[in-house]
Design a protein around this motif. Structure first.
Motif, short mmCIF file in Angstrom:
data_model
loop_
_atom_site.label_atom_id
_atom_site.label_comp_id
_atom_site.label_asym_id
_atom_site.label_seq_id
_atom_site.Cartn_x
_atom_site.Cartn_y
_atom_site.Cartn_z
N ALA A 194 0.83 -1.21 0.00
CA ALA A 194 0.00 0.00 0.00
C ALA A 194 0.87 1.26 0.00
O ALA A 194 0.55 2.24 -0.68
N SER A 195 1.99 1.21 0.73
CA SER A 195 2.89 2.37 0.76
C SER A 195 3.50 2.62 -0.61
O SER A 195 3.62 3.78 -1.04
N LEU A 196 3.87 1.55 -1.31
CA LEU A 196 4.43 1.70 -2.65
C LEU A 196 3.40 2.27 -3.62
O LEU A 196 3.71 3.12 -4.46
N ILE A 197 2.15 1.82 -3.49
CA ILE A 197 1.09 2.34 -4.35
C ILE A 197 0.86 3.82 -4.08
O ILE A 197 0.70 4.63 -5.01
N VAL A 198 0.85 4.19 -2.80
CA VAL A 198 0.66 5.60 -2.44
C VAL A 198 1.81 6.45 -2.99
O VAL A 198 1.59 7.54 -3.53
N ALA A 199 3.04 5.95 -2.86
CA ALA A 199 4.20 6.71 -3.35
C ALA A 199 4.12 6.91 -4.86
O ALA A 199 4.35 8.02 -5.36
N ILE A 204 2.50 10.40 -9.70
CA ILE A 204 1.62 10.59 -10.85
C ILE A 204 0.72 11.80 -10.65
O ILE A 204 0.54 12.63 -11.54
N LEU A 205 0.15 11.91 -9.45
CA LEU A 205 -0.76 13.04 -9.18
C LEU A 205 -0.01 14.37 -9.20
O LEU A 205 -0.57 15.39 -9.60
N VAL A 211 0.81 19.74 -14.72
CA VAL A 211 0.30 19.96 -16.08
C VAL A 211 -1.03 20.70 -16.04
O VAL A 211 -1.27 21.62 -16.83
N THR A 212 -1.90 20.33 -15.10
CA THR A 212 -3.20 20.98 -15.01
C THR A 212 -3.07 22.46 -14.68
O THR A 212 -3.73 23.32 -15.28
N SER A 213 -2.21 22.78 -13.71
CA SER A 213 -2.03 24.19 -13.35
C SER A 213 -1.45 24.99 -14.51
O SER A 213 -1.87 26.13 -14.77
N MET A 214 -0.50 24.40 -15.24
CA MET A 214 0.07 25.10 -16.38
C MET A 214 -0.97 25.29 -17.49
O MET A 214 -1.05 26.35 -18.11
N LEU A 215 -1.76 24.24 -17.73
CA LEU A 215 -2.77 24.34 -18.78
C LEU A 215 -3.83 25.38 -18.46
O LEU A 215 -4.27 26.14 -19.34
N SER A 216 -4.25 25.44 -17.19
CA SER A 216 -5.30 26.40 -16.82
C SER A 216 -4.83 27.83 -16.99
O SER A 216 -5.55 28.68 -17.53
N GLU A 217 -3.58 28.11 -16.56
CA GLU A 217 -3.05 29.47 -16.70
C GLU A 217 -2.75 29.79 -18.17
O GLU A 217 -2.94 30.92 -18.62
N ALA A 218 -2.27 28.79 -18.91
CA ALA A 218 -2.02 29.01 -20.34
C ALA A 218 -3.33 29.29 -21.09
O ALA A 218 -3.36 30.11 -22.01
N ALA A 219 -4.41 28.60 -20.69
CA ALA A 219 -5.71 28.85 -21.31
C ALA A 219 -6.16 30.29 -21.06
O ALA A 219 -6.74 30.94 -21.95
N ARG A 220 -5.90 30.81 -19.86
CA ARG A 220 -6.23 32.22 -19.57
C ARG A 220 -5.43 33.15 -20.48
O ARG A 220 -5.94 34.16 -20.95
N PHE A 221 -4.17 32.80 -20.71
CA PHE A 221 -3.34 33.64 -21.59
C PHE A 221 -3.91 33.66 -23.00
O PHE A 221 -3.96 34.71 -23.65
N PHE A 222 -4.34 32.49 -23.50
CA PHE A 222 -4.82 32.41 -24.88
C PHE A 222 -6.21 33.05 -25.05
O PHE A 222 -6.66 33.23 -26.18
N THR A 223 -6.87 33.37 -23.94
CA THR A 223 -8.09 34.17 -24.06
C THR A 223 -7.77 35.65 -24.28
O THR A 223 -8.63 36.40 -24.73
N MET A 224 -6.53 36.05 -23.97
CA MET A 224 -6.11 37.44 -24.14
C MET A 224 -5.27 37.63 -25.41
O MET A 224 -5.29 38.70 -26.01
N VAL A 225 -4.51 36.60 -25.78
CA VAL A 225 -3.63 36.67 -26.95
C VAL A 225 -3.96 35.49 -27.85
O VAL A 225 -4.12 34.36 -27.40
N SER A 226 -4.05 35.76 -29.15
CA SER A 226 -4.38 34.72 -30.12
C SER A 226 -3.30 33.65 -30.16
O SER A 226 -2.11 33.97 -30.19
#
Length: 494
Positions: A194-199, A204-205, A211-226
């Motif tokens: 179980a410890s190995l699975i959690v690690a 992975i998480l 990636v999610t945080s970068m994508l969300s902020e990048a999406a905000r940028f592309f709403t301002m710049v084409s």
């Protein structure tokens, strides 16, 4: 009781629990280990796990939940006049209350009484104790701060008592479960699995979160710049907006940065690949075991040098050397001693980055060459080929897929380099073919856009996330392709 001290006590209880569980299992065995299903060490580990793991989980949950509950309680005690002014004002007031709470903890009884009676100035009193308070402070803050300190103290003592009680209870429960036929090994291995699975899940998480945080902020940028302007623009001129401004003035062309990134990485690979590959061939095929055991670690020391040191080396030594050499060559050829190589240039950054990459190329290639089956070498030599012919016509073709994968992994390392480029290649974002002029890379501009006290509300700062996700995709593709080639090579001989 502090958290660190509490953790130390939990570890001490677990240490004692291990020996207690081990001693009980030996007592249950009647002096014969063959009577036990599991070794005494497994029984001790089982008891130690029950003594530490539940207590640690309770401690973690308490440390997460307690601040949320205390903040909620203190927040609800704030005056209605503060709560009615909106979330921003409420959060500011709560922050001031916490600052006042820190200051009150440093005051004696007389000073606290003076504040409560209003005979002392709150801001000046706290400043004397090394606590800075924005504004003069309000009377309600003293009462709220006292409530905050009381709740935090009570929570800490309750946490200590509950955690220690859980640790002792877990230890007693586990000891009572021990018997001669108790499957302690199965229980311990289940916890370890179980410890190995959690690690692995955390790794992975974490990647998914980045990636999610970068994508969300990048999406905000592309709403301002084409996106078309960003990915196909040829001019980089972000023109930082004033504080609080969300204007889109400026040009955010990626191509100059991408061109500089690939150009400098290409020059670095041109320098690192021949030297690193030849060093790997020599170490694997020609060097004696004694020389190999000495030279290979010395070569790999280069990989442990911080990149900022390479940057200083480029700035102080390599750049001026190339500049002076170019001036001497220009004088010999034209009679005009004018340097045509700038101290900060693509070739300076490429050479120094290549030096940094040599151990990566050498070490990876050496491991791949040594994995080529011995039978191929012996067969070639047995047919009359020389050692150099064997290397050129047998070993290198056999190891070529793995070497290509190693070079791609090295290229992804070169693409992500920052400090060497900052000091050796400059920060000029422009498109040009001369390796003797300054250029810059994506990583340098990410640092530049996020330097200073900035808010992530304008394209001038959000563009860093668009650059980051672009660089992430490039390096990810290189790594995936390299791993594909390496796995294909391994499957061929394993």
């Amino acid at each position: 009781m502090s958290t660190s001290l509490l953790l130390l006590i939990i570890v001490l209880i677990g240490f004692i629990a291990y020996f207690a569980g081990r001693a009980r299992s030996l007592a249950q065995s009647g002096g014969k280990l063959a009577n036990l299903h599991s070794l005494p060490g497994y029984h001790g580990s089982y008891v130690a796990i029950w003594a530490m793991l539940p207590a640690a989980l309770v401690l973690a949950a308490w440390l997460i939940a307690s601040p949320l509950y205390i903040d909620s309680s203190v927040r609800s005690s704030l005056p209605e006049s503060v709560l009615s002014q909106g979330e921003a004002t409420t959060q500011l007031a709560l922050g001031q209350v916490k600052s006042v709470a820190v200051g009150l903890a440093r005051l004696n009884a007389d000073e606290t009484a003076a504040l409560e009676s209003g005979s002392a100035n709150l801001r000046e009193t706290l400043a004397a104790k090394g606590v800075a308070l924005a504004g003069e402070g309000e009377p309600y803050m003293i009462k709220a701060a006292q409530q905050f300190n009381e709740m935090r103290t009570t929570s800490r003592w309750l946490m200590s008592a509950v955690v220690l009680l859980v640790a002792v209870a877990g230890c007693i429960y586990a000891i009572r479960n021990i018997s001669a036929r108790f499957r302690a090994r199965n229980q311990v291995e289940r916890v370890m699995l179980a410890s190995l699975i959690v690690a692995s899940s955390i790794a992975i998480l974490t990647t998914i979160g980045i990636v999610t945080s970068m994508l969300s902020e990048a999406a905000r940028f592309f709403t301002m710049v084409s996106p078309v302007e960003f990915f196909f623009g040829t001019v980089w001129d972000p023109r930082f907006a004033a504080a609080g401004s969300s204007g889109t003035s400026g040009q955010f062309g990626l191509l100059p940065l991408l061109g500089g990134t690939l150009y400098i990485a290409f020059v670095a690979m041109l320098f690192a690949v021949p030297i690193g590959l030849f060093a790997a061939i020599y170490m694997a095929e020609y060097a004696s075991p004694r020389l190999r055991s000495t030279a290979k670690p010395l070569l790999e020391v280069l990989a442990g040098i911080p990149t900022i040191v390479y940057g200083f080396f480029a700035l102080v030594t390599v750049g001026p050397f190339l500049r002076d050499i170019s001036a001497q060559l220009s004088g010999l050829i034209t009679g005009n001693y004018q340097n045509f190589i700038q101290a900060q240039s693509v070739i300076t950054a490429g050479i120094v980055m290549g030096i940094m990459l040599i151990p990566f190329v050498s070490s990876l290639s050496d491991d791949i060459i040594t994995q080529v089956p011995r039978a191929l070498r012996d067969g070639s030599l047995g047919l009359g080929a020389t050692r150099s012919e064997t290397v050129k016509r047998v070993i290198l073709p056999a190891a070529l897929p793995g070497i290509v994968g190693a070079l791609l992994l090295t290229a992804s390392r070169a693409v992500g380099e920052t400090m060497i480029v900052v000091l050796a290649a400059g920060v000029a974002a422009r498109m040009q073919l001369s390796p003797f002029e300054p250029m810059t890379t994506v990583t340098v501009k990410i640092v530049h856009q996020l330097t200073g006290d900035l808010e992530f509300t304008s394209p001038q700062t959000l563009v860093a996330f668009a650059l980051g996700i672009t660089l992430f995709v490039i390096t990810l593709c290189l790594n995936i392709y390299a791993l594909y080639i390496v796995r294909k090579y391994r499957e061929q001989y394993e």
